[in-house]
Scaffold this motif. Structure first.
Motif, PDB file in Angstrom:
ATOM      1  N   GLY A 187      42.411  43.860  33.201  1.00 41.49           N
ATOM      2  CA  GLY A 187      41.502  43.288  34.187  1.00 41.49           C
ATOM      3  C   GLY A 187      40.074  43.698  33.891  1.00 41.49           C
ATOM      4  O   GLY A 187      39.803  44.391  32.905  1.00 41.49           O
ATOM      5  N   PRO A 188      39.127  43.284  34.731  1.00 41.21           N
ATOM      6  CA  PRO A 188      37.720  43.604  34.473  1.00 41.21           C
ATOM      7  C   PRO A 188      37.457  45.101  34.556  1.00 41.21           C
ATOM      8  O   PRO A 188      37.885  45.760  35.496  1.00 41.21           O
ATOM      9  N   VAL A 189      36.774  45.631  33.545  1.00 37.95           N
ATOM     10  CA  VAL A 189      36.352  47.033  33.545  1.00 37.95           C
ATOM     11  C   VAL A 189      34.878  47.076  33.162  1.00 37.95           C
ATOM     12  O   VAL A 189      34.292  46.062  32.763  1.00 37.95           O
ATOM     13  N   THR A 190      34.272  48.251  33.280  1.00 37.11           N
ATOM     14  CA  THR A 190      32.859  48.401  32.932  1.00 37.11           C
ATOM     15  C   THR A 190      32.611  47.923  31.504  1.00 37.11           C
ATOM     16  O   THR A 190      33.341  48.283  30.583  1.00 37.11           O
ATOM     17  N   ASN A 191      31.601  47.099  31.328  1.00 35.03           N
ATOM     18  CA  ASN A 191      31.175  46.575  30.014  1.00 35.03           C
ATOM     19  C   ASN A 191      32.151  45.582  29.386  1.00 35.03           C
ATOM     20  O   ASN A 191      31.992  45.222  28.220  1.00 35.03           O
ATOM     21  N   CYS A 192      33.156  45.135  30.148  1.00 31.77           N
ATOM     22  CA  CYS A 192      34.072  44.129  29.583  1.00 31.77           C
ATOM     23  C   CYS A 192      34.716  43.346  30.709  1.00 31.77           C
ATOM     24  O   CYS A 192      35.522  43.880  31.470  1.00 31.77           O
ATOM     25  N   THR A 193      34.360  42.084  30.837  1.00 30.51           N
ATOM     26  CA  THR A 193      34.890  41.253  31.922  1.00 30.51           C
ATOM     27  C   THR A 193      36.054  40.412  31.407  1.00 30.51           C
ATOM     28  O   THR A 193      35.871  39.280  30.965  1.00 30.51           O
ATOM     29  N   SER A 194      37.237  41.010  31.420  1.00 32.38           N
ATOM     30  CA  SER A 194      38.426  40.235  31.057  1.00 32.38           C
ATOM     31  C   SER A 194      39.093  39.739  32.330  1.00 32.38           C
ATOM     32  O   SER A 194      38.891  40.297  33.410  1.00 32.38           O
ATOM     33  N   GLN A 195      39.886  38.693  32.197  1.00 31.59           N
ATOM     34  CA  GLN A 195      40.388  37.984  33.364  1.00 31.59           C
ATOM     35  C   GLN A 195      41.392  38.782  34.189  1.00 31.59           C
ATOM     36  O   GLN A 195      41.359  38.780  35.409  1.00 31.59           O
ATOM     37  N   GLY A 196      42.325  39.455  33.535  1.00 27.15           N
ATOM     38  CA  GLY A 196      43.347  40.182  34.272  1.00 27.15           C
ATOM     39  C   GLY A 196      44.526  39.299  34.625  1.00 27.15           C
ATOM     40  O   GLY A 196      44.505  38.077  34.462  1.00 27.15           O
ATOM     41  N   VAL A 209      42.606  63.133  33.284  1.00 31.00           N
ATOM     42  CA  VAL A 209      43.432  61.932  33.418  1.00 31.00           C
ATOM     43  C   VAL A 209      42.537  60.707  33.292  1.00 31.00           C
ATOM     44  O   VAL A 209      41.329  60.763  33.575  1.00 31.00           O
ATOM     45  N   ASN A 210      43.108  59.594  32.860  1.00 26.35           N
ATOM     46  CA  ASN A 210      42.381  58.326  32.839  1.00 26.35           C
ATOM     47  C   ASN A 210      42.216  57.856  34.280  1.00 26.35           C
ATOM     48  O   ASN A 210      43.180  57.471  34.924  1.00 26.35           O
ATOM     49  N   ASN A 211      40.971  57.866  34.771  1.00 19.70           N
ATOM     50  CA  ASN A 211      40.718  57.533  36.172  1.00 19.70           C
ATOM     51  C   ASN A 211      40.239  56.094  36.353  1.00 19.70           C
ATOM     52  O   ASN A 211      39.610  55.766  37.350  1.00 19.70           O
ATOM     53  N   VAL A 212      40.509  55.222  35.381  1.00 16.56           N
ATOM     54  CA  VAL A 212      40.107  53.817  35.486  1.00 16.56           C
ATOM     55  C   VAL A 212      41.169  53.046  36.274  1.00 16.56           C
ATOM     56  O   VAL A 212      42.359  53.121  35.961  1.00 16.56           O
ATOM     57  N   THR A 213      40.745  52.332  37.295  1.00 19.22           N
ATOM     58  CA  THR A 213      41.663  51.522  38.103  1.00 19.22           C
ATOM     59  C   THR A 213      41.992  50.226  37.374  1.00 19.22           C
ATOM     60  O   THR A 213      41.088  49.516  36.926  1.00 19.22           O
ATOM     61  N   GLY A 214      43.289  49.951  37.242  1.00 19.69           N
ATOM     62  CA  GLY A 214      43.714  48.657  36.690  1.00 19.69           C
ATOM     63  C   GLY A 214      43.668  47.610  37.781  1.00 19.69           C
ATOM     64  O   GLY A 214      44.079  47.861  38.918  1.00 19.69           O
ATOM     65  N   ILE A 215      43.153  46.428  37.429  1.00 22.11           N
ATOM     66  CA  ILE A 215      42.913  45.400  38.457  1.00 22.11           C
ATOM     67  C   ILE A 215      43.637  44.106  38.090  1.00 22.11           C
ATOM     68  O   ILE A 215      43.634  43.665  36.937  1.00 22.11           O
ATOM     69  N   ALA A 216      44.288  43.518  39.106  1.00 18.87           N
ATOM     70  CA  ALA A 216      44.871  42.181  38.989  1.00 18.87           C
ATOM     71  C   ALA A 216      44.595  41.461  40.310  1.00 18.87           C
ATOM     72  O   ALA A 216      43.937  42.021  41.203  1.00 18.87           O
ATOM     73  N   PHE A 217      45.073  40.229  40.422  1.00 20.91           N
ATOM     74  CA  PHE A 217      44.779  39.430  41.618  1.00 20.91           C
ATOM     75  C   PHE A 217      46.027  38.728  42.123  1.00 20.91           C
ATOM     76  O   PHE A 217      46.826  38.218  41.339  1.00 20.91           O
ATOM     77  N   LEU A 218      46.185  38.724  43.454  1.00 26.18           N
ATOM     78  CA  LEU A 218      47.180  37.878  44.099  1.00 26.18           C
ATOM     79  C   LEU A 218      46.452  36.630  44.574  1.00 26.18           C
ATOM     80  O   LEU A 218      45.420  36.734  45.241  1.00 26.18           O
ATOM     81  N   ARG A 219      46.972  35.453  44.228  1.00 21.38           N
ATOM     82  CA  ARG A 219      46.277  34.200  44.548  1.00 21.38           C
ATOM     83  C   ARG A 219      47.242  33.243  45.241  1.00 21.38           C
ATOM     84  O   ARG A 219      48.286  32.899  44.702  1.00 21.38           O
ATOM     85  N   TYR A 220      46.885  32.845  46.442  1.00 21.82           N
ATOM     86  CA  TYR A 220      47.689  31.879  47.186  1.00 21.82           C
ATOM     87  C   TYR A 220      47.477  30.472  46.634  1.00 21.82           C
ATOM     88  O   TYR A 220      46.362  30.129  46.212  1.00 21.82           O
ATOM     89  N   LYS A 221      48.546  29.691  46.643  1.00 19.26           N
ATOM     90  CA  LYS A 221      48.435  28.280  46.270  1.00 19.26           C
ATOM     91  C   LYS A 221      47.496  27.596  47.264  1.00 19.26           C
ATOM     92  O   LYS A 221      47.608  27.804  48.474  1.00 19.26           O
ATOM     93  N   GLY A 222      46.549  26.829  46.731  1.00 19.72           N
ATOM     94  CA  GLY A 222      45.570  26.171  47.595  1.00 19.72           C
ATOM     95  C   GLY A 222      44.261  26.914  47.709  1.00 19.72           C
ATOM     96  O   GLY A 222      43.327  26.434  48.375  1.00 19.72           O
ATOM     97  N   THR A 223      44.159  28.090  47.073  1.00 16.35           N
ATOM     98  CA  THR A 223      42.889  28.831  47.076  1.00 16.35           C
ATOM     99  C   THR A 223      41.848  28.050  46.284  1.00 16.35           C
ATOM    100  O   THR A 223      42.115  27.626  45.155  1.00 16.35           O
ATOM    101  N   VAL A 224      40.673  27.843  46.865  1.00 13.41           N
ATOM    102  CA  VAL A 224      39.637  27.079  46.161  1.00 13.41           C
ATOM    103  C   VAL A 224      38.971  27.959  45.105  1.00 13.41           C
ATOM    104  O   VAL A 224      38.961  29.189  45.207  1.00 13.41           O
ATOM    105  N   ALA A 225      38.456  27.323  44.071  1.00 16.83           N
ATOM    106  CA  ALA A 225      37.797  28.053  42.983  1.00 16.83           C
ATOM    107  C   ALA A 225      36.631  28.872  43.522  1.00 16.83           C
ATOM    108  O   ALA A 225      35.965  28.476  44.496  1.00 16.83           O
ATOM    109  N   PHE A 226      36.383  30.009  42.887  1.00 13.69           N
ATOM    110  CA  PHE A 226      35.267  30.910  43.217  1.00 13.69           C
ATOM    111  C   PHE A 226      35.362  31.472  44.635  1.00 13.69           C
ATOM    112  O   PHE A 226      34.357  31.825  45.247  1.00 13.69           O
ATOM    113  N   SER A 227      36.592  31.529  45.181  1.00 13.70           N
ATOM    114  CA  SER A 227      36.770  32.192  46.488  1.00 13.70           C
ATOM    115  C   SER A 227      36.467  33.679  46.345  1.00 13.70           C
ATOM    116  O   SER A 227      36.705  34.272  45.298  1.00 13.70           O
ATOM    117  N   SER A 228      35.953  34.270  47.411  1.00 11.03           N
ATOM    118  CA  SER A 228      35.724  35.714  47.374  1.00 11.03           C
ATOM    119  C   SER A 228      37.078  36.423  47.435  1.00 11.03           C
ATOM    120  O   SER A 228      38.059  35.893  47.949  1.00 11.03           O
TER     121      SER A 228
END
Length: 546
Positions: free
Chosen positions: A189-198, A284-303
């Motif tokens: 997922g997105p981390v400092t200096n690298c915006t990957s999708q996750g 310890v590696n203190n970087v939080t791993g990030i993913a997303f839960l997305r409901y069907k019908g969520t519009v693009a660029f939702s917060s």
């Protein structure tokens, strides 16, 4: 890749499942950088192994990399089939480059989520995947059936070559560098200096999902959260539990958790996080791993609805989660806790400092159980046991520390250990109580500990030193959680019980790979019982040689 499934007539429940695992180097890009990693079938995480309870699973593993390889089927009982358990130099010699080995085991009386991973050096950083064992046909889950099932595998990612990381640290005699990211189904997922999708978990409003959660991380115990949603835990380590609701799952390396998620919030995007637990002074590696839960019908660029991750040292969160875990203990799935004990052991777990002539400081970090740092043999222990080869191991591992001390007090004694390949011998079907006692030598630390070949019952835990007179009075012998991997609390203890009903040689080790490398491990040798049904099968003809 599932090549074939042979179904027997309807009267026969079990099937034979064939898989081909080809170990290859694969180029991957994470954290905006590429490197070549060891994979199975070019995938990270590797392929999921699907089967049903009592199925026979046959996996041909072919090694096309420069490293020696083995695969461990973590949590699979391997009843009488220890040759297929997988830990290098314990139950088999490794599969050498260009060679192959066929693992052949039956999932006797097991159903749920487990994992497979490499069991040599640190290859499991990228060589791992889920095992999904469905109940027998027509046998329902003992909880509401979900609409869909989703597999979620946690991992760690190093920018550097992982084998180089551990090899360099070993040569220097120091602790290896921590990982650079935590991954969810292979994505940091997105981390400092690298915006990957996750990774994105897609859901539909009103539906319920069974999440099969696997912690395949190398060294990190993790907290898992989904913003705004509660989870109902129904199983751990392929053993059903009494259901309970939580907003945070605590899961150590090698552990699995099945939890029900109901998509009952408003349509939108919700943050999923995995973050480390460390309640002591260890890096310890203190970087939080990030993913997303997305409901069907969520519009693009939702917060995205956000969540707070637990504090890195949130011991209370881990205790609350662990204390809520209870075996289902139903008529169909009883908790068969040993009520009498034939062997009572106390094992101290400690890090250490040992002399090292080739290390820059003249010393190296180590680790030990009962002050014995385990020395890996060059002949597999199971072969030495089966063929009665002398000189490979002794069976004089002590049932308690040679010298008792205030294990969790202010330690001022020696930091040095003894070394040896010492096993503890058990008669077939004997019962064992094992108290895993943390210590404060150098630094106290939480140790997720895995026992091969058995499930066990976690009958008690506490802080400080185990009191053999008072603490057993508080043991839960009715419905303790059944597991194959358990956390030993920082400067505390955990008591487990199991029945030695599986002949062979069975590894017990901290599942933090860094500690395993340092020697925080031992093994039990379980003798045969009476007749072939209580005896280890003969070794297969293609068993690798050392």
């Amino acid at each position: 890749m599932l090549l074939a499934t042979f179904m027997f007539p309807a009267l026969v429940e079990s099937a034979v499942r064939h898989y081909n695992f080809t170990v290859v180097m694969t180029n991957m890009t994470k954290l905006c950088a590429s490197k070549s990693i060891v994979t199975v079938n070019g995938k990270f995480p590797g392929p999921t192994l699907h089967a049903r309870e009592d199925d026979n699973v046959i996996v041909r593993v072919t090694n096309h990399v420069k490293y020696n390889v083995t695969i461990h089927w973590h949590g699979v009982r391997q009843l009488r089939t220890g040759w297929y358990d997988g830990p290098a130099y314990i139950t088999q010699c490794p599969i050498q480059p260009g060679q192959s080995y066929v693992y052949n085991f039956t999932l006797t009386g097991q159903r749920g989520t487990l994992l497979w991973h490499a069991h040599i050096s640190w290859l499991r950083a990228t060589v791992h995947g889920a095992i999904v064992i469905l109940p027998k046909r027509s046998v329902p889950y003992p909880f509401p059936k979900a609409d869909k099932e989703k597999i979620i595998v946690f991992g760690e990612w190093w920018k550097a070559d992982v084998e180089a990381v551990i090899n360099q640290a070993t040569q220097m005699g120091v602790a290896p560098n921590v990982s650079d990211a935590h991954t969810i189904n292979g994505h940091p997922g997105p981390v400092t200096n690298c915006t990957s999708q996750g990774f994105t978990l897609h859901v539909e409003s009103g539906k319920t999902y069974l999440l099969r959660i696997v912690n395949a991380a190398v060294n990190d115990e993790l907290f898992f959260k989904i913003a705004g949603h509660n989870l109902t835990v129904v199983e751990v380590d392929s053993s059903y539990t009494k259901p309970f609701k939580t907003d945070t799952i605590f899961i150590g390396p090698g552990q699995t958790t099945n939890a029900l998620l109901t998509a009952d919030k408003k349509i939108g995007k919700y943050l999923i996080t995995i973050s480390p637990f460390m309640d002591t002074i260890v890096a310890v590696n203190n970087v939080t791993g990030i993913a997303f839960l997305r409901y069907k019908g969520t519009v693009a660029f939702s917060s995205t609805t956000l969540t707070n991750v637990p504090a890195i040292n949130a011991t209370e969160v881990t205790n609350t989660f662990s204390d809520n875990l209870r075996s289902l203990n139903s008529k169909r799935y009883p908790a068969k806790v040993p009520l009498t004990v034939d062997h009572s052991l106390l094992l101290t777990m400690a890090v250490a400092v040992n002399p090292c002539a080739t290390c820059p400081n003249g010393t190296k970090v180590g680790a030990a159980m009962n002050n014995i740092s385990f020395v890996m043999p060059t002949t597999a222990l199971l072969q030495a046991h089966y063929y009665k080869i002398s000189g490979v191991f002794t069976d004089d591992f002590p049932a308690k520390p040679a010298i008792a001390f205030n294990y969790t007090g202010n330690y001022t004694g020696t930091l040095q250990t003894t070394n040896g390949t010492r096993l503890y011998r058990l008669a077939y079907n004997s019962t064992v109580q094992l108290v895993l006692q943390g210590t404060t030598i150098i630094a106290p630390e939480n140790h997720p500990t895995h026992l091969h070949g058995f499930n066990f019952f976690a009958v008690g835990k506490g802080s400080g030193n185990f009191d053999p007179n008072k603490d057993p009075q508080k043991f839960n012998l009715v419905d303790p959680v059944e597991r194959n991997t358990i956390s030993v609390p920082t400067a505390g203890w955990t008591a487990i019980r199991f029945r030695a009903d599986n002949p062979g040689v069975w590894f017990l080790h901290c599942h933090l790979e860094v500690h395993t490398s340092w020697g925080l491990k031992m093994a039990f040798v379980v003798d045969n019982g009476k007749g072939p049904n209580e005896s280890l099968i003969p070794p297969p003809s293609d068993l690798p040689t050392c």
